[in-house]
Design an enzyme around this catalytic site. Structure first.
Site, PDB file in Angstrom:
ATOM      1  N   CYS A   1       1.080  -1.183   0.413  1.00 23.28           N
ATOM      2  CA  CYS A   1       0.149   0.164  -0.355  1.00 23.28           C
ATOM      3  C   CYS A   1       0.549   1.383  -0.292  1.00 23.28           C
ATOM      4  O   CYS A   1       1.679   1.666  -1.428  1.00 23.28           O
ATOM      5  CB  CYS A   1      -0.693   0.069   0.743  1.00 23.28           C
ATOM      6  SG  CYS A   1      -2.307   1.544   1.436  1.00 23.28           S
TER       7      CYS A   1
ATOM      8  N   HIS B   1      -3.919  -4.789  -0.109  1.00 21.73           N
ATOM      9  CA  HIS B   1      -3.865  -5.197   0.933  1.00 21.73           C
ATOM     10  C   HIS B   1      -3.706  -6.723   0.455  1.00 21.73           C
ATOM     11  O   HIS B   1      -4.750  -6.961   0.830  1.00 21.73           O
ATOM     12  CB  HIS B   1      -4.548  -4.642   1.569  1.00 21.73           C
ATOM     13  CG  HIS B   1      -4.562  -2.643   2.284  1.00 21.73           C
ATOM     14  ND1 HIS B   1      -3.573  -2.736   3.500  1.00 21.73           N
ATOM     15  CD2 HIS B   1      -5.260  -1.793   1.517  1.00 21.73           C
ATOM     16  CE1 HIS B   1      -3.703  -1.476   3.524  1.00 21.73           C
ATOM     17  NE2 HIS B   1      -4.990  -0.143   2.868  1.00 21.73           N
TER      18      HIS B   1
ATOM     19  N   GLU C   1      -3.004  -8.422   2.724  1.00 24.42           N
ATOM     20  CA  GLU C   1      -3.801  -8.867   4.152  1.00 24.42           C
ATOM     21  C   GLU C   1      -4.957  -8.600   4.345  1.00 24.42           C
ATOM     22  O   GLU C   1      -6.269  -9.193   5.360  1.00 24.42           O
ATOM     23  CB  GLU C   1      -3.077  -8.783   5.310  1.00 24.42           C
ATOM     24  CG  GLU C   1      -3.501  -6.791   5.832  1.00 24.42           C
ATOM     25  CD  GLU C   1      -3.070  -5.638   4.856  1.00 24.42           C
ATOM     26  OE1 GLU C   1      -3.449  -4.087   5.577  1.00 24.42           O
ATOM     27  OE2 GLU C   1      -2.268  -5.832   4.378  1.00 24.42           O
TER      28      GLU C   1
END
EC number: 4.3.2.10
Length: 200
Positions: free
Chosen positions: A78, A179, A181
């Site tokens: 990011c 992202h 995650e």
């Protein structure tokens, strides 16, 4: 992968990136100074927030030059990816300069909201082991208002009012604008690829 360094640059996604790594069986160690980079086999630079504050924190931690001189694979996530480029319009700040290009504010238009938030499709641009195992039309989760241009280093782009770099690689330097995650199997696969792939 025995030694993964996770840089604490003050990003709010630090904990979630660490948890995503734990799900892959990786116990990353937090790094807050140059000494912490010693012995690392992979380095991860996450980030959420504004480029000027993130660069100020890296400077205060004495990490700017060590990151520029790093000789092991590095991935920015990011904002962390944006910091790998030469410059950001956000606060008119000099970044790490590891990748060519200027990060610019995304332009709103009819039907195009900024910041870009939500799931969007990755558009492969060239071969890279970072994308190994991803299905066609894989999607990832984005939250950002600034974006890096598509360059020769772009591995995958994304279209939100125009193409921008979503995944990038130049030698040991990698990045993901989305992202990982928060991007389910797509994100997990790209993180695993970064940790396990062979670099030139």
């Amino acid at each position: 992968m025995t030694d993964v360094a996770l840089i604490d640059a003050g990003g709010a996604n630090l904990g979630s990136v660490r948890y995503a790594l734990e799900r892959l069986g990786v116990d990353a160690r937090l790094v807050r100074d140059a000494a912490g980079l010693q012995g690392a086999q992979r380095v991860i630079l996450p980030g959420v927030g504004a480029a000027p504050e993130a660069m100020s924190r890296l400077r205060a931690q004495g990490l700017v030059e060590p990151l520029r001189e790093l000789q092991v694979p590095l991935i920015g996530i990011c904002l962390g990816m944006q910091l790998l480029f030469e410059h950001s319009e956000e606060g008119d700040v000099e970044c790490l300069g590891l990748l060519p290009g200027i990060v610019r504010h995304m332009t709103p238009a009819l039907g195009i909201r900024i910041p870009h938030m939500g799931w969007n499709q990755l558009v492969p641009m060239r071969d890279s082991a970072l994308l190994a195992g991803l299905p066609e039309r894989a999607s990832a989760y984005f939250v950002h208002g600034y974006a890096a241009p598509v360059t020769a280093d772009t591995v995958a782009a994304c279209d939100h009012g125009g193409l921008f770099t979503a995944v990038v690689q130049n030698g040991l330097r990698c990045g993901a604008q989305f992202h990982p995650e928060r991007s389910a199997e797509t994100g997990a696969r790209i993180l695993r690829n970064f940790l396990e792939m062979s670099f030139p």
